[in-house]
Structures are given as C-alpha cells and as structure tokens.
Design a protein around this motif. Structure first.
Motif, mmCIF file in Angstrom:
data_model
loop_
_atom_site.group_PDB
_atom_site.id
_atom_site.type_symbol
_atom_site.label_atom_id
_atom_site.label_comp_id
_atom_site.label_asym_id
_atom_site.label_seq_id
_atom_site.Cartn_x
_atom_site.Cartn_y
_atom_site.Cartn_z
ATOM 1 N N GLY A 139 0.775 -0.987 -0.496
ATOM 2 C CA GLY A 139 0.020 0.218 -0.034
ATOM 3 C C GLY A 139 0.591 1.252 0.622
ATOM 4 N N PRO A 140 -0.097 2.434 -0.016
ATOM 5 C CA PRO A 140 1.347 3.597 -0.184
ATOM 6 C C PRO A 140 1.637 3.921 1.715
ATOM 7 N N ASP A 141 2.600 4.877 1.687
ATOM 8 C CA ASP A 141 3.098 5.607 2.398
ATOM 9 C C ASP A 141 2.165 6.330 2.712
ATOM 10 N N VAL A 142 1.751 5.788 4.160
ATOM 11 C CA VAL A 142 0.643 6.524 5.319
ATOM 12 C C VAL A 142 1.281 6.935 5.978
ATOM 13 N N MET A 143 2.655 7.145 6.330
ATOM 14 C CA MET A 143 3.270 8.483 7.672
ATOM 15 C C MET A 143 3.836 9.185 7.087
ATOM 16 N N ASN A 144 3.300 10.230 8.135
ATOM 17 C CA ASN A 144 3.850 11.768 7.899
ATOM 18 C C ASN A 144 5.167 11.492 7.893
ATOM 19 N N ASN A 145 5.561 12.833 6.427
ATOM 20 C CA ASN A 145 7.243 13.068 6.753
ATOM 21 C C ASN A 145 7.083 13.841 8.229
#
Length: 151
Positions: A139-145
């Motif tokens: 899945g897409p990276d859903v972590m905040n930068n």
C-alpha cells in the motif's frame, strides 16, 4: 490521499482494496493476497526455512534458558488462539501449488516483563533472488514526513 499517488500506486491500492471483504458474522476483515507477479514463480524454499528454524532453536536453547523456550511456545499458542495463525490439517499438507515458507524468529528482551519474546516474520527474506515482498502489492506510505512536522 489518492491525489498524491502515482498511477502504479493507485493500481496497487485498488488491488488491495478489491481484495478486502468484511465478514459480519465473525466481525473481521478478510484480505486476499494482492499478488502483482505470478505466484507460480515462487521457488520452493523449504531447506532455507528449515535451516533458519533449526538455527533459531539452537540459539534459543544456547543463549536463553528453557524459560525463554517456553515463552516462545506460549507466543506461538497465542497466535493460534487469536486466529492469526492456524495449524494445517493433514489434507492441507497434500497441497500441490506453489509454496514459499515465511522465515520467522523470536526477538528476545529479557528486561521486558510484558513482552520478553516477540515473534518476527521476515517477508523480505529472499531465496534464489525472490522474496514474498517482491511478489505482493504494498500500500502507499501513509506515514507523516517527519521533516514536515512543526513542533
């Protein structure tokens, strides 16, 4: 979020979402493996997985007491009890499709009273240049930068 995804990421996300169904009777989600490559290409990695298991057992017996071994067995039983793992039936052992064993080991923290052993599965472990991670959509990276977060 979908607006920031590449076309390839959108396709992989759709594959994952299409493979999800909610089982109301059992109050749980059922997910199909989101294969992005032909799973018949999986090499039979039994020998490597067995060697890893034997090494883990030897390490456990050598470096840790029988107490840690018992805790590891309890962790395995806990996975069975929670339904996140299941024992195969004899009839399932006759399966003739592609098989790829998922290596795992225990991570031991003797100083932790709540989780002295944590079971870690390694889908990135490769055999003949192929890992399970290589064959499944992520899945897409859903972590905040972290660089974008203001304190």
């Amino acid at each position: 979020m979908k607006g920031n995804l590449t076309i390839q990421e959108e396709r992989k996300l759709k594959l994952i979402e299409d493979g999800l169904t909610y089982d109301e009777e059992n109050s749980c989600w059922i997910a199909k493996y989101p294969w992005i490559f032909n799973r018949s290409k999986l090499p039979y990695n039994f020998s490597v997985a067995l060697a890893r298991l034997k090494a883990t057992k030897k390490e456990t017996e050598k470096a840790w007491s029988n107490t840690m071994h018992r805790i590891s067995r309890k962790k395995n039983q806990d996975m069975l009890d929670r339904g996140v793992a299941e024992k195969l039936l004899k009839s399932e052992l006759d399966y003739e499709g592609p098989i790829f064993y998922l290596p795992h080991n225990g991570v031991y923290k003797s100083y932790s009273s709540s989780t002295p052993v944590r079971i870690v599965f390694n889908a990135a472990a490769s055999y003949q240049g192929i890992s399970l991670n290589d064959l499944l959509a992520k899945g897409p990276d859903v972590m905040n930068n972290l660089l974008g977060i203001k304190l």
